[in-house]
Design a protein around this motif. Structure first.
Motif, mmCIF file in Angstrom:
data_model
loop_
_atom_site.group_PDB
_atom_site.id
_atom_site.type_symbol
_atom_site.label_atom_id
_atom_site.label_comp_id
_atom_site.label_asym_id
_atom_site.label_seq_id
_atom_site.Cartn_x
_atom_site.Cartn_y
_atom_site.Cartn_z
ATOM 1 N N THR A 267 7.465 24.319 34.273
ATOM 2 C CA THR A 267 6.448 23.281 34.127
ATOM 3 C C THR A 267 5.165 23.661 34.834
ATOM 4 N N ARG B 237 -0.479 21.457 29.071
ATOM 5 C CA ARG B 237 0.759 21.425 29.848
ATOM 6 C C ARG B 237 1.862 22.171 29.103
ATOM 7 N N THR C 290 6.251 22.853 29.398
ATOM 8 C CA THR C 290 7.519 22.509 30.044
ATOM 9 C C THR C 290 8.599 23.545 29.744
ATOM 10 N N ASP D 182 4.714 17.268 42.010
ATOM 11 C CA ASP D 182 5.899 17.273 41.173
ATOM 12 C C ASP D 182 5.450 17.067 39.731
ATOM 13 N N LYS D 183 6.377 16.784 38.832
ATOM 14 C CA LYS D 183 6.011 16.685 37.422
ATOM 15 C C LYS D 183 5.255 15.410 37.082
ATOM 16 N N GLY E 298 2.081 12.723 35.211
ATOM 17 C CA GLY E 298 2.121 14.125 34.828
ATOM 18 C C GLY E 298 0.890 14.641 34.145
#
Length: 303
Positions: free
Chosen positions: A169, A181, A183, A206-207, A229
């Protein structure tokens, strides 16, 4: 510059370097060991430097010189680090690697491109390098410590700033204002958000939780934060100067310096105040994650 109220000396104070150069990036692995890279390479007589300190910046030593322009430096542990630059009068973007804390630097495979902007490694083997100029190398990835690179985004995307929270990610600011982005380690990149202003820096804990400097969505440039995110962003309030952004934890963060002010947030980036600096310059600030007391800001020939 380093330390705050409870330390001696108190607040931010000036450190000296062995060279008078513009500092493009700083990276500290802990409170003692850090590196800085400088600009250079605009002529055959213009030298760039990699500098190192082992005592928190009290003393800085030259580790490498070259007719190059170093833009970014990152270490993944005490020994292994990468420095990104462009050689003078060359079409090649160059990445150097060290496996002994910078005592020796090895030239890795060159990438054809124009404007080295950012590198990001999540472990000693896996990392990305970006070239922000249209028609350049785009976004490149390595899974063997920089020996080989493969393109993930073409040069037309203009990737400039990168941030990854793990090998799967991550985010890339492209064409200055578009936030993409991934993942799945960069196999697929999806447009998430378009800013009204240039995204100068990214930082994610974090995400879900992240910040961007320059990506303001009102009428002025500043800092914005996300809790989903990167799909939606909220404007921060207060002092919004500086050119970089780093968070120590989910509360305390810094967004660089402008006009004698190093901006700071204590509430997760929602409201920003400032601390004063002894020098006037536009600086980028680097904080290491595990400490709330020590920080360094670099700019035009001083730290």
């Amino acid at each position: 510059a380093t330390t705050f109220e409870s330390d001696s000396p108190p607040g931010w104070y000036q450190q000296t370097l062995p060279v008078n150069k513009i500092i493009n990036d700083i990276f500290f692995i802990d409170s003692s060991n850090g590196w800085a890279v400088t600009a250079g390479g605009s002529s055959v007589s213009d030298t760039a430097f990699i500098l190192n300190t082992t005592n928190g910046g009290t003393n800085w030593l030259v580790q490498k010189t070259g007719i190059e322009n170093f833009t970014t430096i990152q270490f993944v542990d005490q020994n292994i680090g990468y420095a990104y630059c462009k050689q003078f009068n060359s079409i090649y973007l160059t990445i150097y690697k060290t496996t002994n804390s910078g005592n020796n630097w090895q030239l890795l495979n060159n990438i054809v491109g124009f404007g080295p902007s950012d590198i990001f490694f999540v472990n000693p083997d896996t990392g990305w390098a970006s070239d922000f100029i249209n028609g350049g190398a785009g976004l490149q990835k390595t899974t063997n410590g920089g020996l080989n690179w493969s393109q993930q985004l073409s040069g037309s995307f203009g990737p400039s700033k990168l941030f990854f929270i793990n090998k799967d990610t991550g985010w890339a600011a492209c064409q200055n204002v578009n936030l993409y982005r991934t993942t799945n380690g960069g196999g697929v990149w999806t447009l998430q958000f378009t800013s009204e202003y240039t995204i100068e820096s990214l930082y994610f804990l974090d995400k879900f939780k992240g910040w961007m400097r320059g990506g303001y969505i009102a009428n002025t440039m500043g800092v914005a934060y996300t809790t989903d995110g990167g799909f939606s962003w909220t404007n921060a309030q207060g002092e919004v100067g500086g050119f970089d952004i780093k968070f120590v934890n989910d509360s305390i963060g810094y967004s660089g310096m402008i006009n004698y002010k190093i901006t700071k947030s204590r509430d997760g980036g929602k409201i920003w105040g400032y601390q004063t600096s002894p020098v006037y310059s536009n600086l980028s600030t680097v904080m290491f994650k595990s400490d709330t007391l020590n920080g360094w800001a670099g700019g035009t020939g001083i730290v």
